[in-house]
Structure formats: structure tokens, C-alpha cells
Scaffold this motif. Structure first.
Motif, PDB file in Angstrom:
ATOM      1  N   ASP A  14      34.403  42.281  44.281  1.00 49.53           N
ATOM      2  CA  ASP A  14      34.605  41.234  44.767  1.00 49.53           C
ATOM      3  C   ASP A  14      36.207  41.918  45.776  1.00 49.53           C
ATOM      4  OD1 ASP A  14      36.744  38.422  44.872  1.00 49.53           O
ATOM      5  OD2 ASP A  14      36.740  38.041  42.997  1.00 49.53           O
ATOM      6  N   THR A  15      35.543  40.814  47.081  1.00 49.88           N
ATOM      7  CA  THR A  15      36.271  41.268  48.276  1.00 49.88           C
ATOM      8  C   THR A  15      37.961  40.374  48.547  1.00 49.88           C
ATOM      9  OG1 THR A  15      33.802  41.774  49.350  1.00 49.88           O
ATOM     10  CG2 THR A  15      35.363  41.197  50.350  1.00 49.88           C
ATOM     11  N   ALA A  16      37.279  38.799  48.026  1.00 50.14           N
ATOM     12  CA  ALA A  16      38.684  38.059  48.112  1.00 50.14           C
ATOM     13  C   ALA A  16      39.472  39.053  47.234  1.00 50.14           C
ATOM     14  CB  ALA A  16      38.158  37.525  47.549  1.00 50.14           C
ATOM     15  N   TYR A  17      39.371  39.420  46.041  1.00 52.06           N
ATOM     16  CA  TYR A  17      40.401  40.134  45.301  1.00 52.06           C
ATOM     17  C   TYR A  17      40.568  40.971  45.374  1.00 52.06           C
ATOM     18  CZ  TYR A  17      41.454  43.137  41.393  1.00 52.06           C
ATOM     19  OH  TYR A  17      42.238  43.660  40.831  1.00 52.06           O
ATOM     20  N   ILE A  18      40.097  41.950  46.523  1.00 52.21           N
ATOM     21  CA  ILE A  18      40.557  43.089  47.251  1.00 52.21           C
ATOM     22  C   ILE A  18      41.440  43.101  47.877  1.00 52.21           C
ATOM     23  CG2 ILE A  18      39.910  45.339  47.739  1.00 52.21           C
ATOM     24  CD1 ILE A  18      37.313  45.628  46.519  1.00 52.21           C
ATOM     25  N   ALA A  19      40.819  42.134  48.876  1.00 50.95           N
ATOM     26  CA  ALA A  19      41.373  42.193  49.855  1.00 50.95           C
ATOM     27  C   ALA A  19      43.295  41.380  49.739  1.00 50.95           C
ATOM     28  CB  ALA A  19      41.354  40.428  50.721  1.00 50.95           C
ATOM     29  N   SER A  20      43.254  40.923  48.518  1.00 50.93           N
ATOM     30  CA  SER A  20      44.686  40.663  48.259  1.00 50.93           C
ATOM     31  C   SER A  20      45.541  41.322  47.434  1.00 50.93           C
ATOM     32  CB  SER A  20      44.699  39.158  46.337  1.00 50.93           C
ATOM     33  OG  SER A  20      44.014  40.016  45.416  1.00 50.93           O
ATOM     34  N   VAL A  21      44.835  42.419  46.709  1.00 51.32           N
ATOM     35  CA  VAL A  21      45.668  43.963  46.570  1.00 51.32           C
ATOM     36  C   VAL A  21      45.950  44.098  47.927  1.00 51.32           C
ATOM     37  CG1 VAL A  21      45.232  46.326  45.292  1.00 51.32           C
ATOM     38  CG2 VAL A  21      44.278  44.289  44.532  1.00 51.32           C
ATOM     39  N   VAL A  22      45.245  44.962  49.010  1.00 53.76           N
ATOM     40  CA  VAL A  22      45.352  45.052  50.400  1.00 53.76           C
ATOM     41  C   VAL A  22      46.434  44.536  50.664  1.00 53.76           C
ATOM     42  CG1 VAL A  22      45.099  45.308  52.418  1.00 53.76           C
ATOM     43  CG2 VAL A  22      43.508  46.274  50.419  1.00 53.76           C
ATOM     44  N   ARG A  23      47.052  43.167  50.765  1.00 53.77           N
ATOM     45  CA  ARG A  23      47.744  42.579  51.833  1.00 53.77           C
ATOM     46  C   ARG A  23      48.930  42.663  50.468  1.00 53.77           C
ATOM     47  NH1 ARG A  23      43.753  38.018  51.660  1.00 53.77           N
ATOM     48  NH2 ARG A  23      44.383  37.181  49.645  1.00 53.77           N
ATOM     49  N   ASN A  24      49.363  42.370  49.545  1.00 54.12           N
ATOM     50  CA  ASN A  24      50.141  43.116  48.436  1.00 54.12           C
ATOM     51  C   ASN A  24      50.361  44.626  48.788  1.00 54.12           C
ATOM     52  OD1 ASN A  24      50.094  40.334  47.532  1.00 54.12           O
ATOM     53  ND2 ASN A  24      49.121  40.878  44.973  1.00 54.12           N
ATOM     54  N   THR A  25      49.456  45.235  48.615  1.00 53.73           N
ATOM     55  CA  THR A  25      50.473  46.306  48.549  1.00 53.73           C
ATOM     56  C   THR A  25      50.840  46.861  49.779  1.00 53.73           C
ATOM     57  OG1 THR A  25      48.446  47.091  47.235  1.00 53.73           O
ATOM     58  CG2 THR A  25      49.327  49.205  48.816  1.00 53.73           C
ATOM     59  N   LEU A  26      50.277  46.031  50.729  1.00 55.32           N
ATOM     60  CA  LEU A  26      51.158  46.067  52.385  1.00 55.32           C
ATOM     61  C   LEU A  26      52.774  45.581  52.323  1.00 55.32           C
ATOM     62  CD1 LEU A  26      47.908  45.813  54.850  1.00 55.32           C
ATOM     63  CD2 LEU A  26      49.329  47.896  53.811  1.00 55.32           C
ATOM     64  N   ALA A  27      52.754  44.195  51.584  1.00 54.70           N
ATOM     65  CA  ALA A  27      53.696  43.466  51.628  1.00 54.70           C
ATOM     66  C   ALA A  27      54.666  44.629  50.746  1.00 54.70           C
ATOM     67  CB  ALA A  27      53.285  42.316  51.166  1.00 54.70           C
ATOM     68  N   SER A  28      54.802  45.138  50.018  1.00 55.87           N
ATOM     69  CA  SER A  28      55.377  45.562  49.492  1.00 55.87           C
ATOM     70  C   SER A  28      55.798  47.271  49.918  1.00 55.87           C
ATOM     71  CB  SER A  28      54.167  46.532  47.750  1.00 55.87           C
ATOM     72  OG  SER A  28      53.698  47.437  47.862  1.00 55.87           O
TER      73      SER A  28
END
Length: 519
Positions: free
Chosen positions: A241-255
């Protein structure tokens, strides 16, 4: 201010010698008796608390507790124990085709035997034993390699890298550069070398699918890097799920994690799912937008039972062709191996990695790393060349090669379907249709009493299920908890390599008894 240079080995040695020679020499005269009585309490220099603690933290369920128990039971059977409720162990826990009934492909073993023992080429019986194309291939490889008992170039034999480049170009429709290809002792070795190169402590993040092949989580743990899980969607054939994976990317970078790479296993181990071209291109888009490398584990590319295999390399080159300049910075590492497909030569340890878009200075460091191990096993390199350059129509070996290849493929496809059909009949079990790879990953609904019993024992519920399956039937599978899964869901992974229906029937009967036991 630049940090002071690290002392060289020579300077450290010189400094040590200076310290030791500061006082009068205490070296005993030759022939003198030196007391061997220790003056301190004896202790081990190496013990469990002084080894690499990251190694202790790593888990590899495929050869973990269930596999160890299976070997214990095998030893008892071999010793004549008749008290067990079964007479053989079925190792459905690991994709090891030739440990089952898969036979080596004749052409591969003929050429391997000739390069291992070149005197056979000069035998008066050579033409009677070996087909002419096997003799010709062995002579060609020996001319390019020299001896398989000698080191090759650290990156691999140039001729073999060119053969791999030809294979990739024919597969994808785009050229490949042999300079971007590294031979390896199987794909696992390539992963280890790549992670050692790119990981730089806990701030390094690498996205891995859940469920995943535990090579990735274990290697990242040993490298002291951070595994960033992204969930595959079971409701869509374990898709992405591309939208879900994009959210994982954003959260990872934000951390604050430095996200360096994303692992994609396609066809997937353990789920058997396959990505579509659009799914692959969506992942490449994410990598282009967020500047992380894609690590494409494509070792099951020949194990496709529905549809067609599409490589990340092909999809990337199509995007680069259609959108000039927009994807030129994308970094891609693609893996392949002789262990899977119809080759199944796991013990030969052959494989390769192709690198695209990486900084040349990084590739130099990777070359230095693999040079420390001198070179990949040369016979494994030979087998890799045979895999990517098999007999062609018109060659003397082609009819037998095609017959053997097709027989293995059709048998795998049939066994996958039979196992899938059995799961469809089991209460509380659901499973995705086999698309590729060598595994099925069914969901099992476990009774509350079984879950409570597992918690009481300090085990995962699916581990309890799999251990009781092994102890009751001799069939060894791997609990889904060893690969990662959504909380509250339970699975197990099984290969469909074993012959016959007996072990399948045992699983079906056990499952019914297990549900009754914990009803």
C-alpha cells in the motif's frame, strides 16, 4: 578541526615495543624453567557476556528452536527409537530443494565435474560420457578462469560477470554493465556485505517488509542498525500500500532516523506473493522522492506460478526512459541466487548482486570489503554462469535440460496447489493462492485456550502450534512470529517441496485434533 589520524598497525606495534623495553629485560634465558602456576583465579577470556551482544540479540527462526527440535527427533529416529508417533522428519521449514526429492540438473553437474577434474576432458571416454556442449562449456570456463582451485578477482570472474550482464539485458530489454555486478556466495552473503557497507550505527534505518525473511532483521541487528518495518497487506495478496508506506517513510524521517534503504522481496518469502509493474514503479517513486536505496531480493524470479516476473531493474529503466532526468539518482541493488528456481543448488553457494546508481566511492569501499574475503567460491561462480546461460535450443543438452527443468517447475506448481487446497478445507485457516516462491503462509485462528496455554509457557501461540505439530507428526514448519506479523494474527510458513500427500494429510489431521484439544 580535523580528527587526529588513526595510528597505523606499525606505529602501535612500535609503541608497544617501546613500553615493554623501558625497563631491564625480563625474558628468561633459553632452557630456563618458567613457573606455570597462575597467580589469579582462572577465567575465560571469551564468554557469553563478552562476545558481540548484537549477535546475541539476533533471531533467525528458520533455523531456530523448531529446527533444533527437529534434529533432536531425527537423531532419535536414526538411533532406532520407535516410541515416536512418526517415522520421518519432514523439513518444511526451509527452502532446500535437493534435501527433498529435487534432483540436480544434469548439464550443470556435468560441467561442474569437468571444471573440478579437468583431466576428464582428455579422457578417451569423454565424448561417450559427456555431450559436446558440456565439454565445450567446461573448456571455455577453464580457459577464462584457469583453475577453480585458484582465487578469482574479488568481484568475480570477468567472463562470468559478462554472462550475467547478458542474462539481465535479455531479461529486461535494457543493457547491463558487468562492472556493476558482484559475484557472491549466495544472496545472503551479498546482503551481509551490502549492509556492512551502508549501515553506520543505530541512526541508520532500513525498511523491511513484515512478514520478512529473517536474514534481514538478523543482519541489521548484528550491524547495530535500525530495522523499520512496513506491513504487507494480507487482504490484497500480501500487496504493498503505497500511501501507507509513504506514511512509514515520513514517520521514520521525523523520528531522526536516517532512512537509507528499503528491502523488497519479490517474489516474496514467506508469503509467495508477487508485485505488479505498477506496484514496483510506485515503490521506485517513493525512493526517488525520499532518496533511499531499493534492495530488491529477486532470488525467486524463476518461481512464478501465475503471471510473469517483472524486475525492479526493468521498471527503473522504463521510468528513466519515459521521464528523462527524474529517476537518474535512484539507487538500486538487485539480488539473485543459484539456491532457488529450478536450480536448487543451495549448498553450492552461488549468486550475484547488481548495483545501479551508487556513488563510485561507495562501490570502491564495497570492493574493499569483499576483497577481505578474497573472492566468492569459484565453483559457485561457475554454477551462476550456468544458471544465467543454460543450454539453448539446438544444443545437444537442450532436450534433457528442458525436460528436467519443466518437470521440476510443474512438480512445484502442482504441490503448491495441493497444499493450498488442503488449507482451504481446514477450519479456521485461510491462505492466499500461491503466486511464486516456494512457500505458503496461511493464517490460523487459534482457540483462546491455546493462546492462554502459550502465554503460560512464555511462547508465542503460533510457536506452540508449530511445536506440537512437529512433536505429533514430524513435520517441521516455522511460526509466523519468526517472520513478523500483525499483532493478534497467527501464521506459519511451510515449503511445498516435500513429495507426496502424506505430510499434507498429517497437517490436516493434526489441525483438527489441535482445535478439539483446546476447544
Amino acid at each position: 578541526m580535523a580528527p587526529p589520524p588513526s595510528p597505523s598497525f606499525t606505529s602501535v606495534l612500535t609503541a608497544t615495543e617501546s613500553v615493554s623495553s623501558a625497563g631491564p629485560s625480563v625474558a628468561p634465558a633459553r632452557g630456563a624453567v618458567v613457573s606455570a602456576i597462575p597467580t589469579r583465579t582462572p577465567r575465560k577470556a571469551i564468554h557469553i557476556d563478552t562476545i558481540n551482544q548484537h549477535l546475541r540479540q539476533a533471531d533467525y527462526a528458520v533455523r531456530g528452536r523448531l529446527a533444533i527440535r527437529a534434529e533432536e527427533l531425527r537423531v532419535r529416529l536414526d538411533a532406532g527409537d520407535t516410541t515416536l508417533p512418526f517415522r520421518e522428519i519432514v523439513n518444511a521449514n526451509i527452502g532446500n530443494p535437493q534435501a527433498m526429492d529435487q534432483k540436480p540438473i544434469t548439464f550443470y553437474r556435468q560441467v561442474l565435474s569437468l571444471v573440478q577434474y579437468p583431466q576428464l576432458l582428455d579422457s578417451e571416454y569423454a565424448d561417450r560420457i559427456f555431450p559436446p556442449d558440456a565439454l565445450a562449456r567446461a573448456r571455455l570456463l577453464l580457459r577464462e578462469i584457469g583453475s577453480v582451485g585458484a582465487y578469482s578477482q574479488s568481484q568475480g570472474v570477468p567472463y562470468i560477470r559478462q554472462s550475467i550482464a547478458n542474462f539481465i539485458a535479455a531479461r529486461d530489454g535494457f543493457p547491463a554493465d558487468p562492472a556493476s555486478i558482484f559475484l557472491a556466495g549466495g544472496a545472503s552473503s551479498a546482503v551481509s556485505s551490502l549492509f556492512t557497507t551502508i549501515c553506520n550505527g543505530p541512526s541508520t534505518g532500513v525498511m523491511i517488509p513484515v512478514p520478512q525473511y529473517p536474514l534481514y532483521s538478523a543482519t541489521l541487528t548484528i550491524e547495530n542498525a535500525t530495522a523499520v518495518p512496513y506491513l504487507l497487506d494480507e487482504s490484497t495478496q500480501w500487496g504493498t500500500d503505497t500511501a501507507y508506506i509513504a506514511s512509514v517513510v515520513r514517520n521514520t524521517l521525523a523520528s531522526g532516523i536516517n532512512l537509507k534503504a528499503m528491502v523488497v522481496i519479490n517474489p516474496c518469502n514467506p508469503t509467495g506473493s508477487c508485485l505488479t509493474p505498477s506496484q514496483i514503479k510506485e515503490i521506485i517513486n517513493l525512493a526517488a522522492e525520499n532518496s533511499f536505496m531499493i534492495i530488491a531480493d529477486e532470488v525467486y524470479q524463476a518461481n512464478i506460478y501465475q503471471g510473469k516476473f517483472f524486475s525492479f531493474k526493468q521498471m527503473l529503466r522504463e521510468l528513466q526512459r519515459d521521464f528523462p532526468g527524474a529517476y537518474d539518482h535512484v539507487e538500486l541493488a538487485s539480488l539473485h541466487s543459484t539456491s532457488k528456481g529450478m536450480v536448487g543448488e543451495c549448498g553450492q553457494r552461488g549468486g550475484y548482486i547488481e548495483l545501479l546508481g551508487l556513488d563510485p566511492a561507495v562501490i570502491d569501499e564495497l570492493y574493499k570489503l569483499v576483497s577481505i574475503s578474497l573472492c566468492p567460491v569459484v565453483t559457485g561462480q561457475v554454477l551462476t554462469e550456468l544458471m544465467v546461460n543454460p543450454p539453448r535450443e539446438g544444443d545437444a543438452s537442450y532436450p534433457l535440460f528442458k525436460e528436467e527443468y519443466d518437470t521440476i517447475y510443474n512438480r512445484l506448481k502442482e504441490r503448491a496447489a495441493n497444499l493450498y487446497d488442503a488449507f482451504q478445507q481446514m477450519e479456521g485457516v485461510s491462505c492466499q493462492k500461491p503466486m511464486g516462491a516456494m512457500y505458503l503462509f496461511p493464517t490460523i485462528s487459534l482457540p483462546p485456550k491455546a493462546i492462554a496455554e502459550a502465554r503460560r509457557r512464555g511462547e508465542e501461540p503460533d510457536e506452540l502450534y508449530c511445536m506440537q505439530l512437529l512433536n505429533s507428526t514430524g513435520v517441521c514448519v516455522v511460526p509466523g512470529s519468526g517472520f513478523g506479523q500483525v499483532d493478534g494474527s497467527y501464521h506459519f510458513r511451510t515449503t511445498f517441496l516435500a513429495p507426496g500427500d502424506e505430510y499434507v494429510n498429517k497437517i490436516v489431521a493434526f489441525h483438527k485434533e489441535f482445535l478439539e484439544k483446546y476447544a
